[in-house]
Design a protein around this motif. Structure first.
Motif, PDB file in Angstrom:
ATOM      1  N   GLU A   1      22.820 -12.168  29.166  1.00 56.18           N
ATOM      2  CA  GLU A   1      23.228 -12.399  27.778  1.00 56.18           C
ATOM      3  C   GLU A   1      23.342 -11.105  26.982  1.00 56.18           C
ATOM      4  OE1 GLU A   1      20.459 -15.138  26.146  1.00 56.18           O
ATOM      5  OE2 GLU A   1      21.301 -16.889  27.195  1.00 56.18           O
ATOM      6  N   GLY A   2      23.069  -9.967  27.622  1.00 54.52           N
ATOM      7  CA  GLY A   2      23.269  -8.688  26.957  1.00 54.52           C
ATOM      8  C   GLY A   2      22.042  -8.058  26.353  1.00 54.52           C
ATOM      9  N   TYR A   3      20.833  -8.465  26.774  1.00 56.38           N
ATOM     10  CA  TYR A   3      19.598  -7.855  26.281  1.00 56.38           C
ATOM     11  C   TYR A   3      19.237  -6.663  27.159  1.00 56.38           C
ATOM     12  CZ  TYR A   3      18.808 -11.975  23.358  1.00 56.38           C
ATOM     13  OH  TYR A   3      18.919 -12.960  22.419  1.00 56.38           O
ATOM     14  N   TYR A   4      18.767  -5.574  26.544  1.00 56.45           N
ATOM     15  CA  TYR A   4      18.349  -4.403  27.308  1.00 56.45           C
ATOM     16  C   TYR A   4      17.450  -3.519  26.444  1.00 56.45           C
ATOM     17  CZ  TYR A   4      22.125  -2.207  24.625  1.00 56.45           C
ATOM     18  OH  TYR A   4      22.931  -1.765  23.608  1.00 56.45           O
ATOM     19  N   PHE A   5      16.516  -2.829  27.109  1.00 59.05           N
ATOM     20  CA  PHE A   5      15.669  -1.858  26.431  1.00 59.05           C
ATOM     21  C   PHE A   5      16.361  -0.493  26.474  1.00 59.05           C
ATOM     22  CE2 PHE A   5      12.414  -5.003  27.534  1.00 59.05           C
ATOM     23  CZ  PHE A   5      11.685  -5.045  26.355  1.00 59.05           C
ATOM     24  N   LYS A   6      16.168   0.273  25.407  1.00 57.37           N
ATOM     25  CA  LYS A   6      16.807   1.580  25.352  1.00 57.37           C
ATOM     26  C   LYS A   6      15.991   2.537  24.490  1.00 57.37           C
ATOM     27  CE  LYS A   6      21.208   3.892  24.356  1.00 57.37           C
ATOM     28  NZ  LYS A   6      21.278   4.482  25.719  1.00 57.37           N
ATOM     29  N   PHE A   7      15.775   3.749  25.026  1.00 57.46           N
ATOM     30  CA  PHE A   7      15.192   4.838  24.246  1.00 57.46           C
ATOM     31  C   PHE A   7      16.307   5.527  23.457  1.00 57.46           C
ATOM     32  CE2 PHE A   7      12.029   4.383  27.584  1.00 57.46           C
ATOM     33  CZ  PHE A   7      10.831   4.601  26.926  1.00 57.46           C
TER      34      PHE A   7
ATOM     35  N   LEU B   1      11.804   3.417  20.977  1.00 58.03           N
ATOM     36  CA  LEU B   1      12.154   2.438  22.010  1.00 58.03           C
ATOM     37  C   LEU B   1      12.403   1.093  21.337  1.00 58.03           C
ATOM     38  CD1 LEU B   1      12.341   1.407  24.960  1.00 58.03           C
ATOM     39  CD2 LEU B   1       9.856   1.115  24.904  1.00 58.03           C
ATOM     40  N   LYS B   2      13.562   0.480  21.645  1.00 53.62           N
ATOM     41  CA  LYS B   2      13.910  -0.801  21.038  1.00 53.62           C
ATOM     42  C   LYS B   2      14.548  -1.712  22.089  1.00 53.62           C
ATOM     43  CE  LYS B   2      14.685   0.949  16.342  1.00 53.62           C
ATOM     44  NZ  LYS B   2      15.665   1.074  15.224  1.00 53.62           N
ATOM     45  N   LEU B   3      14.494  -3.002  21.794  1.00 52.44           N
ATOM     46  CA  LEU B   3      15.223  -4.000  22.577  1.00 52.44           C
ATOM     47  C   LEU B   3      16.527  -4.291  21.852  1.00 52.44           C
ATOM     48  CD1 LEU B   3      15.374  -6.112  24.890  1.00 52.44           C
ATOM     49  CD2 LEU B   3      14.248  -7.710  23.331  1.00 52.44           C
ATOM     50  N   TYR B   4      17.650  -4.212  22.585  1.00 53.48           N
ATOM     51  CA  TYR B   4      18.957  -4.425  21.980  1.00 53.48           C
ATOM     52  C   TYR B   4      19.620  -5.661  22.576  1.00 53.48           C
ATOM     53  CZ  TYR B   4      18.705   0.293  20.030  1.00 53.48           C
ATOM     54  OH  TYR B   4      18.323   1.421  19.329  1.00 53.48           O
TER      55      TYR B   4
END
Length: 405
Positions: free
Chosen positions: A323-329, A63-66
Motif C-alpha cells: 500500500e506504499g508504507y515505508y520507513f525513511k531517514f 526517521l519517519k514512516l511515510y
C-alpha cells in the motif's frame, strides 16, 4: 527440526511480550550482563572517536514512516521512533545498535509482539550472546540467544540485524576492530615505547683522565649524584673530567607519524574521511559541503539503507508495503550547506516551480503560512503556476496584437 517444534519456537518469540515473562528481559540477563567494559572502544581514543561519530550521526537523523511521500504514524512507527522499550528512547535505541554494529560487526534487537502480532517493544541485545544459524529442514534463518535464564530462539522476522560486510556463506558481519587488530597492536606498542622513553631520565658519561686520583673521583661522583638527584642545578666540571650526555634515540615526530598512520587505517576501515579524525593533511576539499557529500554518499547512505530495509521488512506487514508504507531517514540535514548555498537553492526552487514557500519554511523549522505560500509559483515575475497566462502582466496586450494580425 519437526514442524511442531518450529511452531512452538515461533510462538514463544511472538508471545514473550504479552505474557509478561521476559518483557523487560529480567529473566535473560542479570547485572553481570553489563559487566566492566575492557573493549577497544573503552581504551582506544581513535576507535572511540570514529564509532561515536558514526553512532551519533545515524541516531540523530530524523526517521519517519511515510505513505506515498506523506508522513504517517502507526503502532510500529510509534514504538520505533518514540519508545522502543520501557528503558530507552528512539535515539538511544539506534545509538546502541549502531555502536554494537561498529564494535562487534553486528547489531541485534529483538522484536517483541503482542497477542495481535503487532510490534510492542524492540530491545537491543549484546552481540556476544547471539548466534545466527540456518534450519536445515527449510533453510530459514534463526537466532540463538544465550541468557542466564536459558537459551532462546527467534525467527529472523523477529530479530533486527544490522551488520558490516559479510560473505555469501556467512550471516555474521565482520568486526572492523578485528580487521584493525594488527594496527591497534602496533599503535599500542608505539605508545608504550614512547611513554617509557619519556619517563626515562637523562643519561651521562663521565670520563676521567689518568692523572685524576681516587679521592677526586669520589668527590666528582658525589657532586654528580647530587646534581642528578635534584634533576638540575649547577655542576662544576673539574679539570681532567669530561661529562658527555648520552643521546636518546626517541624522537617525538616518530610518535606523530605513527598516530597519523593509525588514523588513516581506522578511517579506511570505517569508511570515513580521515579529516573526521582530526587529520587534515593532504585534504583537497574546496568546501565543507563537498566533504559532507562524500561522507553522506559513501558512509552514511549505505548504513541507513540497511536500517530502512530491516525496518520495512520486519516492522511492516506485506500489506503495508504494497500500500506504499515505508520507513525513511532524512539526510537533508547533513546536506543543507551554509546559508548562502541554502538561499540559492530555495530561490531556484521557488522561481522554478518545484518548491512551495511553505515547504521552504518547514525545511528551516518555521511554521507554514498557508494561502499563496502553499502554492507553486513560476517566474514572470512570479505568478501562481495554475494562473491563466492571459491574466499575467502583459498577457492581454499580447492577445490583442495577435487578434489584430
Amino acid at each position: 527440526m519437526k514442524w511442531s517444534t518450529r511452531a512452538k519456537m515461533a510462538m514463544k518469540a511472538a508471545v514473550a511480550g504479552w505474557r509478561g515473562q521476559g518483557f523487560d528481559f529480567s529473566s535473560w540477563f542479570g547485572r553481570t550482563f553489563w559487566g566492566i567494559d575492557n573493549s577497544k572502544l573503552a581504551n582506544n581514543e581513535t576507535i572511540f572517536s570514529v564509532i561515536s561519530r558514526l553512532a551519533n550521526t545515524v541516531s540523530s537523523l530524523p526517521l519517519k514512516l511515510y505513505h506515498n511521500y506523506d508522513s504517517v504514524i502507526n503502532q510500529a512507527a510509534d514504538v520505533l521512533i518514540n519508545a522502543p522499550n520501557q528503558n530507552m528512547s528512539g535515539f538511544d535505541f539506534i545509538n546502541k545498535v549502531e555502536v554494537s554494529r561498529n564494535e562487534h560487526g553486528n547489531g541485534y534487537a529483538v522484536i517483541m509482539r503482542d497477542i495481535r502480532m503487532q510490534v510492542e517493544a524492540i530491545i537491543p541485545i549484546d552481540p556476544t550472546y547471539v548466534t545466527p544459524f540456518l534450519n536445515t529442514d527449510d533453510d530459514t534463518l534463526w537466532y540463538e540467544i544465550r541468557g542466564t535464564g536459558g537459551t532462546y530462539y527467534f525467527h529472523n522476522m523477529n530479530m533486527l540485524h544490522v551488520k558490516h560486510i559479510t560473505g555469501s556463506s556467512r550471516w555474521i558481519g565482520l568486526s572492523p576492530i578485528e580487521v584493525l587488530k594488527n594496527t591497534l597492536q602496533y599503535d599500542k606498542a608505539v605508545q608504550e615505547f614512547s611513554l617509557s622513553e619519556m619517563e626515562k631520565k637523562e643519561s651521562f658519561k663521565l670520563t676521567y683522565d689518568a692523572n685524576v686520583d681516587e679521592g677526586k673521583r669520589k668527590a666528582v661522583i658525589n657532586d654528580f649524584r647530587k646534581f642528578y638527584k635534584e634533576n638540575g642545578g649547577i655542576l662544576f666540571q673539574e679539570p681532567g673530567v669530561t661529562i658527555d650526555e648520552i643521546e636518546r634515540k626517541y624522537v617525538a615526530s616518530d610518535t606523530f607519524m605513527s598516530e597519523r598512520i593509525t588514523r588513516s587505517r581506522v578511517a579506511n576501515v570505517f569508511n570515513v574521511p580521515v579529516s573526521f579524525l582530526n587529520d587534515t593533511e593532504g585534504q583537497s576539499y574546496s568546501s565543507n559541503e563537498q566533504m559532507m557529500i562524500q561522507f553522506v554518499n559513501m558512509t552514511v547512505l549505505p548504513i541507513i539503507r540497511q536500517y530502512e530495509h530491516e525496518f520495512n521488512r520486519k516492522l511492516l506487514t506485506e500489506k503495508d508495503r504494497k500500500e506504499g508504507y515505508y520507513f525513511k531517514f532524512n539526510l537533508g540535514g547533513l546536506l543543507r550547506g551554509d546559508t548562502t548555498a541554502r538561499t540559492a537553492f530555495y530561490q531556484a526552487g521557488i522561481r522554478s516551480g518545484f518548491l512551495e514557500q511553505d515547504e521552504v519554511r518547514r525545511l528551516e523549522d518555521l511554521p507554514p503560512r498557508g494561502g499563496n505560500a502553499a502554492k507553486l509559483w513560476v517566474s514572470g515575475d512570479l505568478y501562481p503556476i495554475d494562473m491563466d497566462p492571459n491574466q499575467r502582466k502583459g498577457g492581454e496586450k499580447q492577445n490583442e496584437s495577435k487578434t489584430e494580425e
